[in-house]
Design an enzyme around this catalytic site. Structure first.
Site, mmCIF file in Angstrom:
data_model
loop_
_atom_site.group_PDB
_atom_site.id
_atom_site.type_symbol
_atom_site.label_atom_id
_atom_site.label_comp_id
_atom_site.label_asym_id
_atom_site.label_seq_id
_atom_site.Cartn_x
_atom_site.Cartn_y
_atom_site.Cartn_z
ATOM 1 N N GLU A 1 -0.774 -1.981 -7.023
ATOM 2 C CA GLU A 1 -1.172 -1.111 -7.802
ATOM 3 C C GLU A 1 -0.195 0.099 -7.796
ATOM 4 O O GLU A 1 -0.061 0.890 -8.799
ATOM 5 C CB GLU A 1 -2.755 -0.745 -7.011
ATOM 6 C CG GLU A 1 -2.291 -0.612 -5.738
ATOM 7 C CD GLU A 1 -3.940 -0.462 -5.173
ATOM 8 O OE1 GLU A 1 -4.778 -0.486 -5.612
ATOM 9 O OE2 GLU A 1 -3.893 -0.870 -3.849
ATOM 10 N N GLY B 1 0.764 -1.275 -0.126
ATOM 11 C CA GLY B 1 -0.087 0.031 0.040
ATOM 12 C C GLY B 1 0.897 1.289 0.170
ATOM 13 O O GLY B 1 2.256 1.139 -0.176
ATOM 14 N N VAL B 2 0.291 2.338 0.086
ATOM 15 C CA VAL B 2 0.908 3.549 0.163
ATOM 16 C C VAL B 2 1.407 3.985 1.564
ATOM 17 O O VAL B 2 0.820 3.774 2.441
ATOM 18 C CB VAL B 2 -0.103 4.772 -0.332
ATOM 19 C CG1 VAL B 2 0.032 4.667 -1.928
ATOM 20 C CG2 VAL B 2 -1.482 4.909 0.094
ATOM 21 N N GLY B 3 2.254 4.939 1.593
ATOM 22 C CA GLY B 3 2.622 5.588 2.878
ATOM 23 C C GLY B 3 4.152 5.297 3.599
ATOM 24 O O GLY B 3 4.649 4.378 2.975
ATOM 25 N N ASN B 4 4.260 5.609 4.575
ATOM 26 C CA ASN B 4 5.513 5.593 5.005
ATOM 27 C C ASN B 4 6.010 4.087 5.508
ATOM 28 O O ASN B 4 7.092 3.659 5.654
ATOM 29 C CB ASN B 4 5.936 6.902 6.445
ATOM 30 C CG ASN B 4 6.002 8.132 5.558
ATOM 31 O OD1 ASN B 4 6.637 8.262 4.505
ATOM 32 N ND2 ASN B 4 5.588 9.085 6.183
ATOM 33 N N LYS C 1 -2.240 10.227 17.192
ATOM 34 C CA LYS C 1 -2.219 11.401 17.823
ATOM 35 C C LYS C 1 -1.384 11.623 19.118
ATOM 36 O O LYS C 1 -2.153 11.652 20.205
ATOM 37 C CB LYS C 1 -3.797 12.025 18.103
ATOM 38 C CG LYS C 1 -4.494 12.228 16.793
ATOM 39 C CD LYS C 1 -4.088 13.105 15.775
ATOM 40 C CE LYS C 1 -5.011 13.217 14.611
ATOM 41 N NZ LYS C 1 -4.207 13.768 13.410
#
Ligand code: 0RQ
Length: 503
Positions: free
Chosen positions: A295, A270-273, A409
């Protein structure tokens, strides 16, 4: 092909015009299919010109809005610009733009969030209405009018086939060497006329190198020269590195147990860090001769291709930082041998994903103690991005992995909760949950065993005692021992966060 001559077809050269002139051909109320997938290959000029046009017409008191269908997320020049002027009536299928997100969550823009593999077939079936115009970025046009796709394909084939009219943006900023890297499948049909997709390996070619479009449909050609705008990745932090370590140790164990081959199975990331940190870990790790059927091809995979750890990658988009993009362009002949870009109905096709036995690795917002996963909504109601392709891969892969830091958070939120506030992936589609605390292997476990594994392996120590307490009391409630819950309390963690800023 030289930089000066990206439009080799004389008939189409005659349709050259400015972005403003092309944008004026898109009427209010139109359904517009645009290219673009995770910040790659989206039209750079026409959407901005259209936004200016919409602003002008709005100032004259006219209501002017369009619906925007894409492959996945785009960039500020498309989603941002059109959302800013309140120009989007309805958006599908995946977005990650802050202005879009705000408008959706304020109720000023409708958003249809569907599996990426479903988009083309839903469009073909007419579920979204008629497609009026397609606006597609290409890297060039051949003499006989074939379109050289750019850094993503997404739904471009479907938009071109379905739209009454097509506007092309020919981007000189895309590498001319992309020509030949694509595999556009023209064999899809609706039931009951479907045929098997003849692919048994991630590197099988099954389609055309070009997008095909009857020239009479093309009403405008606009030239641009602009880079894709994909975000840079931050250096993996200790949390992402810990997640990567847990996952790599798990893969090693699976190979030892002969449940995975030594070169694993084709990877989807998937995407992201976190995804990027896992790929960096794989690049340093013991596995070689890897393949990817994914993808989005992001920086981490490019580095793995460069090092030789990854033999080849099939994707629908090249979502690269400016540095990685330069690396690709500088060595385009090397990468063209090793990368195949396909339409997203094939990159995400359940049939192919099941056959190849993909290892699906995706991020998530939260998981509950039984393994239901929320990938899309904050506190039950506010959309973050969308489900993207995570469901296509999680449901159909050989292994489905979901990853997240155990808190968000600054520790105010536990990402492991009694009950998820929105479900994208049900417990039936979720096999492995990983946080920096550890990994829960849920395969072969019944719900109460799953809860113990997730709480003990994945929850943050600050929240673990309260999760144990919830589970214990739910089990003691005598209300049903298959999936014990305290209904009045199940979402109280989210409620408390909304009221106090702390779960
Ligand atoms: O917000 O930046 O304001 O603090 O959510 O969180 O940890 O940066 O996570 O960038 O890896 O994205 C699920 C969104 C994770 C992504 C998701 C807050 C957190 C932060 C982002 P701030 P992170 P990532 C291939 C596969 C669905 C589509 C998919 C995604 C922000 O992976 O979109 O997988 N997935 N597609 O603080 C409240 C929680 C939270 C939370 C995180 N539990 N509650 N806020 N955040 N957890 C690609 C395509 O399909 C195209």
């Amino acid at each position: 092909m030289t930089e000066a001559s990206r439009i080799h077809c004389s008939r189409l050269r005659e349709r050259l015009m400015s972005a403003g002139e092309a944008a004026a051909l898109i009427p209010s109320g139109a359904n517009v299919g645009m290219s673009g997938f995770t910040g790659a290959g989206y039209p750079k000029a026409v959407p901005q010109a259209l936004a200016a046009h919409i602003r002008e017409r709005r100032e004259r008191g006219e209501n002017y809005r369009i619906s925007v269908w894409t492959g996945a997320s785009t960039a500020p020049e498309l989603d941002g610009a059109l959302a800013e002027v309140d120009g989007i009536e309805m958006r599908l299928p995946y977005q990650s733009d802050p202005v879009c997100r705000q408008k959706i969550n304020e109720g000023r823009m409708s958003y249809i969030d569907i599996h990426l593999s479903h988009v083309a077939q839903h469009a073909w079936s007419g579920f979204f209405g008629e497609l009026d115009v397609a606006v597609i970025e290409v890297a060039g046009i051949t003499e006989d009018g074939k379109l050289i796709p750019s850094s993503s394909i997404g739904n471009n084939k479907t938009w071109i086939d379905q739209a009454d009219k097509v506007i092309l943006e020919v981007n000189h900023g895309q590498s001319a060497g992309l020509e030949g890297m694509h595999d556009v499948y023209y064999g899809t049909a609706l039931p009951p006329r479907r045929k098997p997709i003849e692919m048994t390996q991630p590197d099988d070619r099954i389609g055309e190198k070009y997008l095909l479009c009857p020239p009479e449909k093309i009403i405008a050609v606009v030239e641009t020269n602009a880079p894709d705008r994909c975000s840079r990745f931050s250096e993996p932090d200790e949390t992402s590195n810990a997640i990567a370590r847990h996952l790599l140790a798990f893969f090693e164990m699976e190979v030892e147990k002969k449940r995975l081959p030594e070169n694993l199975l084709p990877l989807q990331s998937g995407v992201g860090n976190i995804a990027n940190a896992v790929l960096a870990g794989l690049n340093e790790g013991p596995f070689s001769d890897l393949t990817a059927y994914t993808e989005v091809l992001q920086d981490g995979m490019l580095a793995m291709l460069r090092s030789g750890k990854l033999r080849m990658a099939s994707a629908t988009a090249l979502s690269l930082s400016p540095e990685a993009s330069k690396e690709l362009t500088d060595n385009i002949d090397f990468y063209r041998e090793r990368i195949l870009l396909r339409t997203q109905e094939i990159s995400n096709h359940p049939e192919v994903i099941r056959r190849l036995g993909i290892i699906a690795m995706n991020g998530m917002i939260e998981a509950d103690i039984y393994g239901n996963v929320n990938s899309t909504h904050l506190m039950g109601s506010r959309i973050m991005n969308g489900i993207g392709g995570s469901g296509d891969f999680a449901r159909n892969g050989y292994l489905s992995v979901f990853m997240t830091p155990s808190t968000a958070k600054g520790g105010a939120i536990s990402t492991i909760v009694p009950m998820v506030s929105h479900v994208d992936h049900t417990e039936h589609d979720v096999q492995i949950v990983v946080t920096e605390q550890g990994l829960a292997d849920l395969r072969g476990l019944a719900p109460r065993q799953r809860a113990l594994s997730i709480i003990e392996n994945c929850a943050h120590p600050d929240f673990r005692p309260r999760l144990r307490d919830y589970f214990k009391r739910a089990c003691a409630s005598g209300r049903g021992m298959h999936t014990p819950h305290l209904l009045g309390e199940a979402l109280s963690w989210h409620q408390r966060y909304e009221e106090t800023g702390q779960m």
